[in-house]
Design a protein around this motif. Structure first.
Motif: not given
Length: 962
Positions: A289-308, A350-353, A398-403
Motif C-alpha cells: 500500500e505504501g505509507p499512509r497518514i490517515f491515522s496520523l491525521q486522526r491523531l492530530v484531531e484527537v489531540a486537538d479535541y482533548n488538549m483543552d 500553537f494551540k497548546f501555547l 507569535s507566542l513568545a509572551h506565553n513561553l
C-alpha cells in the motif's frame, strides 16, 4: 452368638448413634424456634435512625454484584457462543438471523469488556472485524456493511472498556477512509506519498474497480459522521481509557506509515515480503500500500479535541506516547510524511501555547520535546532540521509572551543548530537568536505584566524590601536558569575547537556581540540572579558559580559565569579563524567582548568577585592561549635586545571612550538606521563591542570615537594591514589580551581602595612575572563547556614554562602600561592610596628584576660550564679516554642560549621602559620608596655589562650563530 450380643446391648439403653440423632433433633428445634422469633420480631418505634442506616448499609454490602454472577457463566459459554455466532453469520443470508448474530456480538463484547475478560473481548472484536472483509479484495455484502456499522457503534458506546481491542477497530476505520477516497474517484494517499518509490507494487485494474464499488456501497450505508464520532467521542473517555485509545491509534499509525495496515484484519502482513496483487514480491521498506497518514491525521484531531478539556497532568501522560510518535515520524525517510508530522506538531504547539503555563509546571517543555528529538536524531535530513527551526522561529514570533518552560527546549534546539553540519542550519539558528534579542527580549526578561519577577516586594510603611515568597523564589530561579540557557545558546556559535564543519567566522563574531547584550541586560537588572541553589562543581546544572565567595556574591556570579567562561574559551580557542589576511578573529573578538563588558560594568563586581574573574577566567585563558601557540613566532629571536625582529606584533588597545562620547552616539545612530540592525537601542557594552568589531573589520586605528566613519556605506576599500603570521595567537591576540590587565587597573581597580592592592594586584603581578621571567605553573583550568575536552575543561600542565621573546616583550610593555595607568589616576586618588599603589608596584617590579638577574647569572654560568664540559669531552674522545657513543647530557649550552637571550631581552626592555616613567614617580613617593627599584636597575645594568665582557659566553653565542 448374635443373639447374645443383642441380649448384652439391651439392658444398657440406646446406642451411640441414637444419642447423636437425639442431640441433632434438639439443636434443630432450637434453631427453628430462634428463627421463628426473628420473623416475629419487629423494629421498635424508638429505634434510632442511625441503627436503621447501619442495617441498610450492611444489606447493600452483603449483596452480590451481577458481574460476579455473570462472569463465571460467561466464562464457560463464550467459547461455544462465538463459534455459533460466527458460523451462523458466515453462512446465513437471512436478515433476521444476521441481526441476531450481530446483537449477540454486541452483548458479548459488552459483557466481556465490563467484566474485564480481555481474552474474550479481543476474540469477539477480532472476529467481528474480520467479518467486515476490510483489508481484503472481496466484494462486500450487506452483512459485511452491517458488521462495519456494528463495530463503529461498539467503539462509540463501549470505547471506555475496549483497551487493546481498539487496534482492530482503528485498523478497520483506516481501511474505511481508504475506501471513501476510492468511492470519491480519488487515489488513496499512499499513491500520492509513494513519490520516489517506484518499486512499490500497484493494484490491478480489477482490484481497483472492486475497491471503488465497495467504497460506494460503504459510503451509501455508513455515514462519515459516524466515523468522525468515534474520534470526537474520545473526549468522554477516562484518563485510562484515552491513554489506551491513543496507544492503539499510534500503533495503527505506525503500521500505516510502514505500509502494513492490514495486519490484524485480514491476517496478511504487507511488509514481510508478501505477494502483491500481480504476484510480485515487495522488498521495500513499505508494504504494497505504501505509507499512509490517515491515522496520523486522526491523531492530530484527537489531540486537538482533548488538549483543552484534559487536566495538564492527564494530558502529559497522553502526550508522552503521542509526542514520541511525532518525533519518530518526523525523521521518516519519506519527505512528505515527515513534513506532515512536523507541520502537525507546529499546529498543535500553537494551540497548546495559547494557554499560559502556570509557575512550577513544565508542560510546555514536555509538549515541545519532539522538536528537540528530531534535531538530536542523527538520521534526520537537513530540510527537516530546517523546518524544525522555522517552526521554532514562528512560535517565538507569535507566542513568545506565553513561553515559560518551553524556552529550555528552544535554547537546546538552537544550541544543536550551532554544531549542525550544514552552514544553512547554523546561519538560520543564529538568525533566530538575533531576532529573539531584537524583537522579543522583553518577553524573555519577563517584563510584560509580571512586576514581581523583577522587583522585590516592599513594605509601604517602612519602604524596606520584604522576603520573597516561595513562589517568587522559584520564579526568580527559573528566570535566571532560562537566561543562562540563552547565553549558552549564543556562546555555542563561538568556535572554540577545530571541527570538520567549522562555523563561519561571521556567525562567531555576531554571537560575541550577543554576549555584550546579555551583560547589559544583567547590569540593567532586567534579569536578576537566583536566590538559592548555587554550586561550583557541575557546569551543566543551574546555579554554577565560583568558589570562595559569600552566598550573595556567588548567586550574583551564577548569571555572569556562563558569559565569562564562554568568552574565556573563545580567547584560547584552538580553531583557525583567519579571513582576508587578518588572523585570530574569534580569539581577538572574544578578548574585545570580554574587555568591553568588564570596562563598562566592572563597577558591579566586588573585590572577591574580581579575584574570581582574574583567577578563573582572564589569566588561565591568556596562559592557555600562549602555551597552545605552535607558530614560528615562538622561535623568532632578535640578534640584539635593542633591535627587535618582532615589529609585526600587535599593539594593546587604547582605552575606550566614555559612554556619552559623541562619536559612539553617531555610530549607534548609524547602526540603528541600518536595515539589518536592530531597532532597539544598543547597550553600553554592546555598543562598544560593535564599534570595536567595525574597527577590526575595516582595519581602523583603534580610535572608537571615529568608528562611525567606518560604518558608512561608501567605504569601498578595507584598510587592512596584512599580518605575516595571521594564525599566531601570540602575534595577534596576546598584546590586547594582556593589555586588559592595565585597563582594569585604570578603570576599576584604582577605585576599590587598599583591598585591590592587597587582593587583586598580587594576582596580576604573578601573571606579569610569569610572562617576564617564567615560572613553574600550577594546575589551573578554563571552563569550555560544550567543547570536546573531557568534562568541558582546558587544563594547564604542571611543567616548567619559559616565555618566548615575543611574550617577554609584550609583558615588559604591559609593566609600563600599568605604571602609566596608576599615574594617570592622580586626579581621582588621594595621595595615600596613590603612594601605596606606586610603592607596591616598585617593590614587585624590583623583585622581578632581581629574579631576572638571578636567572640570568645562573644561565650564564650553566652555559659556560656546559661549553667547557663539551670541549673537555671532545678532547677526551680524541685521546681515546672516552667512548664516542657515550650519551650526551640532557641539555647542552646550545639549548640554554635562547633562554639566556630572553633574560637579556627582559633586562633591556625593563630598563628602557622604567627610564621612561621613573622621573614621574618623584612627586608622589619619597626616595626610600624608589631606592629598591633604582638599586635593582643598577644591578641589572652591571649584570648586562659583565655578560658583554664574558669571552666564554661570547664564544658560545658565536658558535650558536654559525
Amino acid at each position: 452368638m448374635f443373639e447374645s450380643l443383642f441380649v448384652f446391648e439391651g439392658p444398657f439403653g440406646s446406642s451411640a448413634e441414637d444419642r447423636k440423632r437425639e442431640k441433632f433433633r434438639k439443636e434443630r428445634e432450637e434453631m427453628m424456634a430462634a428463627s421463628e422469633q426473628m420473623f416475629k420480631k419487629r423494629p421498635s418505634k424508638n429505634m434510632s435512625s442511625r441503627k436503621l442506616n447501619l442495617d441498610s448499609s450492611t444489606q447493600l454490602t452483603d449483596s452480590v454484584s451481577p458481574a460476579d454472577v455473570v462472569k463465571p457463566m460467561f466464562d464457560v459459554t463464550w467459547g461455544p457462543l462465538i463459534g455459533t455466532l460466527s458460523q451462523v453469520l458466515e453462512s446465513s443470508t437471512n436478515e433476521t438471523s444476521i441481526a441476531l448474530c450481530l446483537s449477540g456480538f454486541v452483548y458479548s463484547i459488552r459483557l466481556a469488556s465490563h467484566s474485564g475478560m480481555s481474552l474474550a473481548r479481543n476474540t469477539f472484536v477480532n472476529s467481528l472485524a474480520k467479518f467486515t472483509t476490510l483489508g481484503s479484495i472481496k466484494e462486500m455484502k450487506s452483512k459485511n456493511i452491517e458488521c462495519i456499522r456494528t463495530l463503529l457503534s461498539i467503539a462509540i458506546i463501549d470505547g471506555e472498556y475496549l483497551g487493546d481491542s481498539w487496534s482492530p477497530i482503528l485498523q478497520c476505520i483506516s481501511q474505511l477512509g481508504r475506501l471513501h477516497l476510492f468511492a470519491s474517484g480519488l487515489d488513496s494517499e499512499d499513491q500520492f506519498l509513494q513519490v520516489g518509490s517506484p518499486q512499490l507494487t500497484k493494484i490491478s485494474e480489477a482490484a481497483r474497480e472492486m475497491e471503488e464499488n465497495n467504497g460506494k456501497a460503504v459510503l451509501a450505508a455508513v455515514n462519515e459522521v459516524l466515523i468522525d464520532k468515534v474520534f470526537s467521542s474520545s473526549v468522554t473517555l477516562s484518563a485510562r481509557g484515552i491513554v489506551n485509545f491513543i496507544d492503539q491509534l499510534v500503533a495503527v499509525s505506525e503500521a500505516e506509515i510502514s505500509g502494513d495496515t492490514k495486519r490484524g484484519i485480514s491476517g496478511v502482513s504487507a511488509s514481510g515480503g508478501t505477494k502483491g496483487m500481480q504476484g510480485k514480491i515487495t522488498t521495500s521498506g513499505h508494504g504494497i500500500e505504501g505509507p499512509r497518514i490517515f491515522s496520523l491525521q486522526r491523531l492530530v484531531e484527537v489531540a486537538d479535541y482533548n488538549m483543552d478539556i484534559r487536566p495538564r497532568l492527564t494530558w502529559s501522560q497522553i502526550w508522552e506516547n503521542m509526542g514520541n510518535h511525532f518525533a519518530k515520524v518526523g525523521c521518516n525517510e519519506n519527505a512528505m510524511v515527515s513534513m506532515f508530522a512536523i507541520d502537525a506538531l507546529r499546529q498543535l504547539s500553537f494551540k497548546f501555547l495559547e494557554k499560559p503555563e502556570l509557575t512550577d509546571f513544565n508542560f510546555q517543555r514536555l509538549f515541545l520535546k519532539p522538536f528537540l528529538l528530531i534535531m538530536e536524531n542523527p538520521g534526520s535530513r537537513e530540510d527537516i532540521r530546517e523546518l524544525v527551526l522555522r517552526c521554532v522561529d514562528n512560535i517565538i514570533r507569535s507566542l513568545a509572551h506565553n513561553l515559560r518552560s518551553g524556552w529550555k527546549i528552544f535554547f537546546s534546539i538552537l544550541t544543536l543548530s550551532a554544531s549542525d553540519p550544514s552552514a544553512k542550519i547554523k546561519t538560520l539558528g543564529l538568525a533566530i537568536l538575533q531576532r529573539l534579542l531584537d524583537e522579543h527580549l522583553d518577553e524573555l526578561c519577563r517584563l510584560s505584566g509580571n512586576v514581581e519577577d523583577v522587583d522585590l516586594p516592599k513594605d509601604l510603611d517602612t519602604d524596606q524590601e520584604q522576603p520573597l515568597s516561595s513562589l517568587q523564589k522559584r520564579q526568580r530561579n527559573a528566570n535566571a536558569d532560562d537566561f543562562v540557557g540563552l547565553c549558552k545558546a549564543s556562546l555555542s556559535f563561538v568556535q572554540t575547537e577545530k571541527a570538520e564543519n567549522p562555523l563561519p567566522i561571521g556567525l562567531s563574531m555576531r554571537a560575541l556581540c550577543h554576549t555584550a547584550c546579555y551583560a547589559d541586560i544583567i547590569a540593567e537588572k532586567r534579569v536578576l540572579p537566583p536566590v538559592s541553589g548555587f554550586q561550583s562543581t557541575d557546569p551543566s546544572l543551574s546555579g554554577y558559580t565560583y568558589t570562595g565567595l559569600s552566598d550573595d556574591e556567588a548567586l550574583e556570579m551564577a548569571i555572569w559565569r556562563p558569559l565569562l567562561d564562554g568568552l574565556a574559551a573563545g580567547i584560547c580557542s584552538s580553531a583557525p579563524s583567519s579571513s582576508g589576511g587578518v588572523g585570530c578573529l574569534v580569539q581577538r573578538g572574544s578578548v574585545m567582548a570580554l574587555r568591553a563588558i568588564l570596562l563598562r560594568h566592572g563597577r558591579l563586581f566586588s573585590v572577591p568577585q574580581w579575584a574570581a574573574i582574574l583567577s578563573y577566567v582572564i589569566l588561565p585563558a591568556i596562559q592557555i592561549g600562549a602555551e597552545n601557540d605552535c607558530s614560528p613566532v615562538n622561535k623568532i629571536s632578535s640578534e640584539s635586545p635593542s633591535v627587535s625582529s618582532l615589529d609585526f606584533i600587535g599593539e594593546p588597545l587604547s582605552l575606550p571612550p566614555l559612554c556619552d562620547d559623541e562619536g559612539l552616539k553617531k555610530f549607534s545612530a548609524m547602526a540603528q538606521s541600518d536595515e539589518s540592525s536592530p531597532s532597539r537601542p544598543l547597550g553600553t557594552a554592546e555598543l562598544l563591542v560593535e564599534a570595536s568589531f567595525a574597527d577590526l573589520r575595516h582595519g581602523g586605528d583603534g580610535n572608537l570615537s571615529k568608528a562611525y566613519r567606518l560604518k558608512k556605506k561608501d567605504v569601498e576599500k578595507r584598510m587592512v594591514h596584512l599580518q605575516p603570521f595571521p594564525d599566531s595567537w601570540i602575534a595577534t591576540t596576546a598584546p590586547i589580551a594582556l593589555g586588559i590587565l592595565s585597563d582594569l587597573v585604570h578603570v576599576n581597580f584604582l577605585l576599590l581602595g587598599d583591598r585591590a592592592i592587597d587582593v587583586l594586584w598580587p594576582i596580576i603581578s604573578k601573571q606579569l612575572s610569569r610572562w617576564t621571567v617564567g615560572s613553574l605553573l600550577h594546575q589551573s583550568q578554563v571552563d569550555v563547556s560544550g567543547s570536546d575536552h573531557e568534562n568541558g575543561k582546558k587544563s594547564l600542565t604542571n611543567v616548567e614554562w619559559q616565555p618566548c621573546e615575543a611574550i617577554v616583550r609584550i609583558a615588559c610593555k604591559e609593566w609600563c602600561r600599568v605604571y602609566q595607568s596608576v599615574l594617570s589616576g592622580t586626579a581621582i586618588l588621594d595621595k595615600t592610596l596613590l603612594r601605596s599603589w606606586l610603592k607596591t608596584l616598585n617593590k614587585d617590579l624590583s623583585d622581578i628584576i632581581n629574579q631576572n638577574i638571578h636567572v640570568e647569572e645562573k644561565l650564564r654560568n650553566d652555559i659556560v660550564e656546559s661549553k667547557l664540559a663539551s670541549i673537555e669531552r671532545q678532547n677526551a674522545v680524541r685521546r681515546g679516554n672516552m667512548e664516542n657513543d657515550e650519551p650526551l647530557p640532557r641539555m647542552t649550552h646550545l639549548d640554554l642560549l635562547p633562554k639566556l637571550k630572553s633574560r637579556c631581552i627582559a633586562a633591556h626592555c625593563l630598563q628602557q621602559y622604567i627610564s621612561s616613567f621613573v622621573n614621574e614617580l618623584a612627586p608622589y613617593i619619597d626616595e626610600d620608596a624608589t631606592s629598591h627599584l633604582v638599586d635593582a636597575l643598577c644591578t641589572s645594568k652591571l649584570a648586562s655589562r659583565d655578560a658583554r665582557q664574558d669571552e666564554d659566553l661570547a664564544h658560545a653565542f658565536q658558535e650558536a650563530f654559525f
